[in-house]
Design a protein around this motif. Structure first.
Motif, PDB file in Angstrom:
ATOM      1  N   PHE A   1     -13.271  -6.714  15.063  1.00 16.11           N
ATOM      2  CA  PHE A   1     -12.818  -6.571  13.677  1.00 16.11           C
ATOM      3  C   PHE A   1     -13.309  -7.801  12.911  1.00 16.11           C
ATOM      4  N   PRO A   2     -14.294  -7.642  12.010  1.00 14.68           N
ATOM      5  CA  PRO A   2     -14.938  -8.793  11.381  1.00 14.68           C
ATOM      6  C   PRO A   2     -14.004  -9.706  10.596  1.00 14.68           C
ATOM      7  N   LEU A   3     -12.939  -9.153  10.027  1.00 13.16           N
ATOM      8  CA  LEU A   3     -12.054  -9.950   9.175  1.00 13.16           C
ATOM      9  C   LEU A   3     -10.713 -10.231   9.844  1.00 13.16           C
ATOM     10  N   ARG A   4     -10.726 -10.277  11.150  1.00 12.17           N
ATOM     11  CA  ARG A   4      -9.474 -10.514  11.889  1.00 12.17           C
ATOM     12  C   ARG A   4      -8.794 -11.816  11.449  1.00 12.17           C
ATOM     13  N   ASP A   5      -9.574 -12.836  11.140  1.00 11.13           N
ATOM     14  CA  ASP A   5      -9.008 -14.137  10.789  1.00 11.13           C
ATOM     15  C   ASP A   5      -8.874 -14.338   9.278  1.00 11.13           C
ATOM     16  N   THR A   6      -9.211 -13.321   8.499  1.00 12.11           N
ATOM     17  CA  THR A   6      -9.078 -13.423   7.038  1.00 12.11           C
ATOM     18  C   THR A   6      -7.634 -13.160   6.643  1.00 12.11           C
ATOM     19  N   PRO A   7      -7.046 -14.034   5.815  1.00 12.51           N
ATOM     20  CA  PRO A   7      -5.638 -13.827   5.427  1.00 12.51           C
ATOM     21  C   PRO A   7      -5.506 -12.695   4.418  1.00 12.51           C
ATOM     22  N   VAL A   8      -4.333 -12.084   4.399  1.00 13.86           N
ATOM     23  CA  VAL A   8      -4.048 -11.110   3.344  1.00 13.86           C
ATOM     24  C   VAL A   8      -3.821 -11.897   2.057  1.00 13.86           C
ATOM     25  N   PRO A   9      -4.091 -11.306   0.891  1.00 12.86           N
ATOM     26  CA  PRO A   9      -3.947 -12.060  -0.359  1.00 12.86           C
ATOM     27  C   PRO A   9      -2.483 -12.347  -0.703  1.00 12.86           C
ATOM     28  N   ALA A  10      -2.253 -13.520  -1.231  1.00 10.15           N
ATOM     29  CA  ALA A  10      -0.913 -13.873  -1.694  1.00 10.15           C
ATOM     30  C   ALA A  10      -0.577 -13.038  -2.931  1.00 10.15           C
ATOM     31  N   PRO A  11       0.703 -12.753  -3.168  1.00  9.35           N
ATOM     32  CA  PRO A  11       1.089 -11.985  -4.357  1.00  9.35           C
ATOM     33  C   PRO A  11       0.564 -12.590  -5.653  1.00  9.35           C
ATOM     34  N   GLU A  12       0.497 -13.917  -5.700  1.00 11.07           N
ATOM     35  CA  GLU A  12       0.018 -14.581  -6.912  1.00 11.07           C
ATOM     36  C   GLU A  12      -1.455 -14.270  -7.168  1.00 11.07           C
ATOM     37  N   LEU A  13      -2.240 -14.194  -6.109  1.00  9.98           N
ATOM     38  CA  LEU A  13      -3.657 -13.870  -6.259  1.00  9.98           C
ATOM     39  C   LEU A  13      -3.820 -12.425  -6.725  1.00  9.98           C
ATOM     40  N   THR A  14      -3.058 -11.536  -6.131  1.00 11.60           N
ATOM     41  CA  THR A  14      -3.128 -10.124  -6.524  1.00 11.60           C
ATOM     42  C   THR A  14      -2.774  -9.962  -7.992  1.00 11.60           C
ATOM     43  N   GLU A  15      -1.753 -10.651  -8.434  1.00  9.79           N
ATOM     44  CA  GLU A  15      -1.337 -10.538  -9.831  1.00  9.79           C
ATOM     45  C   GLU A  15      -2.373 -11.157 -10.764  1.00  9.79           C
ATOM     46  N   ARG A  16      -3.032 -12.243 -10.315  1.00  8.20           N
ATOM     47  CA  ARG A  16      -4.080 -12.847 -11.147  1.00  8.20           C
ATOM     48  C   ARG A  16      -5.210 -11.864 -11.400  1.00  8.20           C
ATOM     49  N   VAL A  17      -5.623 -11.147 -10.365  1.00  7.72           N
ATOM     50  CA  VAL A  17      -6.710 -10.185 -10.509  1.00  7.72           C
ATOM     51  C   VAL A  17      -6.278  -9.026 -11.405  1.00  7.72           C
ATOM     52  N   ARG A  18      -5.078  -8.533 -11.217  1.00  9.29           N
ATOM     53  CA  ARG A  18      -4.574  -7.463 -12.086  1.00  9.29           C
ATOM     54  C   ARG A  18      -4.523  -7.914 -13.542  1.00  9.29           C
ATOM     55  N   THR A  19      -4.128  -9.162 -13.745  1.00 11.22           N
ATOM     56  CA  THR A  19      -4.050  -9.700 -15.103  1.00 11.22           C
ATOM     57  C   THR A  19      -5.429  -9.777 -15.747  1.00 11.22           C
ATOM     58  N   GLN A  20      -6.446 -10.077 -14.958  1.00  8.96           N
ATOM     59  CA  GLN A  20      -7.809 -10.119 -15.498  1.00  8.96           C
ATOM     60  C   GLN A  20      -8.215  -8.750 -16.039  1.00  8.96           C
ATOM     61  N   PHE A  21      -7.884  -7.691 -15.319  1.00  8.33           N
ATOM     62  CA  PHE A  21      -8.192  -6.345 -15.804  1.00  8.33           C
ATOM     63  C   PHE A  21      -7.380  -6.019 -17.061  1.00  8.33           C
ATOM     64  N   ARG A  22      -6.109  -6.347 -17.033  1.00 10.72           N
ATOM     65  CA  ARG A  22      -5.239  -6.041 -18.171  1.00 10.72           C
ATOM     66  C   ARG A  22      -5.692  -6.753 -19.436  1.00 10.72           C
ATOM     67  N   ALA A  23      -6.282  -7.939 -19.265  1.00  7.95           N
ATOM     68  CA  ALA A  23      -6.764  -8.693 -20.417  1.00  7.95           C
ATOM     69  C   ALA A  23      -7.863  -7.971 -21.164  1.00  7.95           C
ATOM     70  N   HIS A  24      -8.497  -6.999 -20.494  1.00  9.25           N
ATOM     71  CA  HIS A  24      -9.550  -6.210 -21.121  1.00  9.25           C
ATOM     72  C   HIS A  24      -9.043  -4.823 -21.538  1.00  9.25           C
ATOM     73  N   GLY A  25      -7.732  -4.673 -21.543  1.00 12.70           N
ATOM     74  CA  GLY A  25      -7.144  -3.419 -21.983  1.00 12.70           C
ATOM     75  C   GLY A  25      -7.141  -2.328 -20.935  1.00 12.70           C
ATOM     76  N   VAL A  26      -7.336  -2.720 -19.669  1.00 14.50           N
ATOM     77  CA  VAL A  26      -7.372  -1.747 -18.580  1.00 14.50           C
ATOM     78  C   VAL A  26      -6.037  -1.752 -17.853  1.00 14.50           C
ATOM     79  N   ALA A  27      -5.437  -0.602 -17.639  1.00 12.16           N
ATOM     80  CA  ALA A  27      -4.197  -0.521 -16.861  1.00 12.16           C
ATOM     81  C   ALA A  27      -4.501  -0.877 -15.418  1.00 12.16           C
ATOM     82  N   ALA A  28      -3.781  -1.843 -14.879  1.00 13.74           N
ATOM     83  CA  ALA A  28      -4.043  -2.289 -13.511  1.00 13.74           C
ATOM     84  C   ALA A  28      -2.736  -2.362 -12.747  1.00 13.74           C
ATOM     85  N   TYR A  29      -2.789  -1.888 -11.512  1.00 12.23           N
ATOM     86  CA  TYR A  29      -1.597  -1.822 -10.669  1.00 12.23           C
ATOM     87  C   TYR A  29      -1.871  -2.411  -9.295  1.00 12.23           C
TER      88      TYR A  29
END
Length: 249
Positions: free
Chosen positions: A221-249
């Motif tokens: 499994f190539p990403l076995r040692d890759t961490p899952v994203p923190a909630p703060e990171l997930t929300e940052r990415v969603r916020t980037q989409f929302r800033a352009h008027g795109v609904a993001a969940y």
């Protein structure tokens, strides 16, 4: 008006399941077809990569299975989603299922990477009520390293869907160190914001639920040692989409 024809196409499937909330609106009959041209490092279903490993079946047999659950999925506001693997690796089979579902009055969704979007005929897309389009990365180099494929066909397919007026939900898997680059996310947000057919973006946190499948198949499994994203990171990415008027969940 597009002529409708009956198809006796056969195809290879991995399995089917019922799901709610992640494969389109409502409760859905989700058909997993076999075979995929990409090798995404975070893929949760490596057991769907090879078409030869799937069970050969016909459109009629699939429809008979769907019919058993028709009352349940329609009452729950759902429908049928064809996913994989990559459904457009078997376009005649996938198109036959979508057509028959459409004729039966069922809501249809196609879950695809768009890499083989050129294989989707206008007729197939006219039978598709919703496309779940997986855009793996907006950085060309990162996309190649992450999937083994090219980004351009997916973007071309996205613009074609917009031109045809086919509703789209974008799916973006957030993988720390791979798809969290702010500049790349910003580029994708700008691109998506220009597509009137895009109804929403689902930012899906990377997970390791498929790790056991790799072990069972004897594949690292190539990403076995890759961490899952923190909630703060997930929300940052969603916020980037929302800033352009795109609904993001």
């Amino acid at each position: 008006m597009i002529a409708r024809t009956t198809t006796a196409a056969t195809g290879r499937i991995h399995s089917w399941d019922l799901s709610t909330g992640v494969d389109g609106p409502g409760t859905r009959f989700v058909l997993f077809v076999s075979g995929c041209p990409l090798r995404c490092l975070y893929c949760a279903n490596p057991d769907t990569w090879h078409m030869r490993d799937g069970k050969e079946t016909t459109v009629d047999e699939v429809m008979a299975e769907i019919e058993k659950y028709r009352a349940f999925i329609t009452t729950a506001g759902g429908g049928v989603t064809v996913t994989g693997g990559e459904p457009l690796l078997q376009p005649a089979f996938t198109g036959g299922i979508l057509r028959r579902c459409k004729e039966a009055g069922l809501h249809t969704s196609l879950d695809t990477s768009g890499f083989l979007g050129a294989r989707a005929s206008d007729e197939l897309l006219s039978d598709t009520d919703l496309v779940l389009l997986d855009i793996k990365s907006f950085d060309v180099t990162a996309y190649r390293k992450l999937t083994g494929g090219r980004l351009a066909p997916t973007l071309s397919f996205a613009t074609r869907l917009d031109r045809l007026g086919v509703p789209v939900w974008i799916r973006y898997v957030l993988v720390p160190g791979w798809t969290d680059d702010p500049e790349a996310v910003e580029g994708l947000a700008e691109f998506v914001a220009e597509l009137d057919s895009v109804e929403r973006v689902d930012v899906l946190p990377f997970h390791k639920l498929g790790a056991a499948k790799y072990e069972a198949l004897g594949i690292p499994f190539p990403l076995r040692d890759t961490p899952v994203p923190a909630p703060e990171l997930t929300e940052r990415v969603r916020t980037q989409f929302r800033a352009h008027g795109v609904a993001a969940y």
